[in-house]
Design an enzyme around this catalytic site. Structure first.
Site, PDB file in Angstrom:
ATOM      1  N   VAL A  31       0.838  -1.197   0.000  1.00  0.00           N
ATOM      2  CA  VAL A  31       0.000   0.000   0.000  1.00  0.00           C
ATOM      3  C   VAL A  31       0.872   1.246   0.000  1.00  0.00           C
ATOM      4  O   VAL A  31       2.066   1.197   0.321  1.00  0.00           O
ATOM      5  CB  VAL A  31      -0.937   0.026   1.230  1.00  0.00           C
ATOM      6  CG1 VAL A  31      -1.869  -1.180   1.242  1.00  0.00           C
ATOM      7  CG2 VAL A  31      -0.129   0.085   2.527  1.00  0.00           C
ATOM      8  N   TYR A 137      -1.997   5.937 -21.152  1.00  0.00           N
ATOM      9  CA  TYR A 137      -2.290   4.959 -20.108  1.00  0.00           C
ATOM     10  C   TYR A 137      -2.395   3.559 -20.696  1.00  0.00           C
ATOM     11  O   TYR A 137      -1.743   2.606 -20.225  1.00  0.00           O
ATOM     12  CB  TYR A 137      -3.594   5.327 -19.408  1.00  0.00           C
ATOM     13  CG  TYR A 137      -4.135   4.248 -18.495  1.00  0.00           C
ATOM     14  CD1 TYR A 137      -3.560   4.015 -17.256  1.00  0.00           C
ATOM     15  CD2 TYR A 137      -5.225   3.465 -18.884  1.00  0.00           C
ATOM     16  CE1 TYR A 137      -4.057   3.028 -16.413  1.00  0.00           C
ATOM     17  CE2 TYR A 137      -5.723   2.477 -18.051  1.00  0.00           C
ATOM     18  CZ  TYR A 137      -5.141   2.262 -16.816  1.00  0.00           C
ATOM     19  OH  TYR A 137      -5.628   1.275 -15.990  1.00  0.00           O
ATOM     20  N   GLY A 186     -29.627  15.066  -8.153  1.00  0.00           N
ATOM     21  CA  GLY A 186     -30.770  15.465  -8.964  1.00  0.00           C
ATOM     22  C   GLY A 186     -30.421  16.444 -10.059  1.00  0.00           C
ATOM     23  O   GLY A 186     -31.292  17.169 -10.558  1.00  0.00           O
ATOM     24  N   ILE A 187     -29.142  16.499 -10.452  1.00  0.00           N
ATOM     25  CA  ILE A 187     -28.711  17.428 -11.499  1.00  0.00           C
ATOM     26  C   ILE A 187     -29.179  16.919 -12.864  1.00  0.00           C
ATOM     27  O   ILE A 187     -28.918  15.774 -13.232  1.00  0.00           O
ATOM     28  CB  ILE A 187     -27.174  17.561 -11.491  1.00  0.00           C
ATOM     29  CG1 ILE A 187     -26.715  18.158 -10.152  1.00  0.00           C
ATOM     30  CG2 ILE A 187     -26.701  18.411 -12.665  1.00  0.00           C
ATOM     31  CD1 ILE A 187     -25.208  18.201  -9.992  1.00  0.00           C
TER      32      ILE A 187
END
Length: 310
Positions: A31, A137, A186-187
């Site tokens: 990690v 990538y 709620g956009i």
């Protein structure tokens, strides 16, 4: 079994480690410093190029699942993005694989990207298609794949490569996370008339597949494409997200061509392609060779996604 997971603190890594630990496996997790802990996981904060510590960590490890890497950047500010991606996704990956082979690791599972096949298609990608990475990538992942096959041939260490498409799940990063937050708030979104077809993979399905790739004898030295086995449009996905949340997806039916034109003017063509274009994945080889079936449908995956993120 003893498994080392690199990138254990990431979105996929955490889910994989938690499942492996629940199965009773011994799991080591590489990690980044400051990563949130996972109960029961032997977390080891270290850089991938710390050769002495990596060699010590690999002692007795049977399987390595390599998830660590530089993630796709929608707005990459690096002076040379390809060099940055290569350093982490290719060079560091090959360094870990070489040390794993020296340590006697039985199998190395590399999580690549469907971007190696390409960004869009008119028919589903298959494992036999010629790679066509279109972005730094994806190119770095493809170069890593080629280097890994060379290491496999030189050392005999078993190799499994998995190319997933967009991965969704609780607190997922990237486009899925952004779209979900917009739906939740709620956009209104101008995505109510998109008729593309895209393959996705839920985090639970991907983790299940990775574990099958660890355990199944037929997975050795194979390339697999991942997916839920269902293709859906961006419009249908957003409606599914809203249903799973218990909120209405406020979608305005704007023609895809108009959206693409506007995105081009604003310099957002790449983002528009991910929302408007098609990208389908054929997982028939994965299912047949591994005797595997995605355990969750898209509807079930979305429901589980938002149940656990509440």
């Amino acid at each position: 079994m003893k498994v080392l997971v690199t990138g254990a603190g990431g979105f996929i890594g955490r889910a994989l480690c938690q499942t492996l630990l629940a199965h009773g496996d011994e799991v080591l997790g590489l990690v980044r410093s400051g990563s949130r802990s996972i109960p029961g996981l032997q977390s080891i904060p270290m850089a991938l190029d710390n050769a002495p510590l990596l060699a010590k960590t690999l002692n007795g490890v049977e399987f390595v699942v390599h998830l660590a890497g530089r993630a796709h950047q929608l707005a990459d500010r690096a002076a040379d993005p390809l060099a940055e991606f290569r350093a982490v996704n290719c060079d560091a990956t090959l360094g870990v694989a070489r040390q794993a082979a020296v340590a006697g690791v039985k199998r190395f599972i590399f999580i690549s990207s469907i971007g190696v096949n390409g960004n869009n298609n008119v028919r589903p990608f298959t494992v036999s298609d010629q790679p066509n990475p279109a972005e730094p990538y994806a190119l770095s992942k493809w170069e890593a794949e080629q280097g890994l096959w060379q290491i496999q041939q030189e050392t005999g260490m078993e190799l499994v490569i998995v190319r997933p498409p967009l991965v969704y799940g609780p607190n997922a990063p990237g486009n899925f996370g952004s779209l979900s937050r917009w739906v939740c708030k709620g956009i209104p979104l101008p995505l109510g008339a998109i008729h593309n077809k895209r393959s996705l993979v839920g985090i639970d399905n991907l983790v299940d597949l990775i574990i099958r790739c660890i355990n199944h004898p037929a997975a050795a030295n194979q390339l697999f494409l991942a997916g839920d086995g269902e293709d859906l449009s961006t419009t249908k996905l957003l409606r599914g997200v809203g249903k799973a949340m218990g909120k209405p997806a406020r979608l305005i039916p704007v023609p895809a061509g108009l959206l693409q034109f506007g995105a081009t003017l604003l310099g957002k063509s790449a983002m528009a392609q991910r929302l408007l274009g098609s990208l389908q994945v054929d997982i028939s080889k994965t299912c047949e060779l591994l005797d595997w079936k995605p355990p969750y449908t898209v509807e079930e995956g979305l429901r589980r996604c938002f149940e656990r993120s509440k």
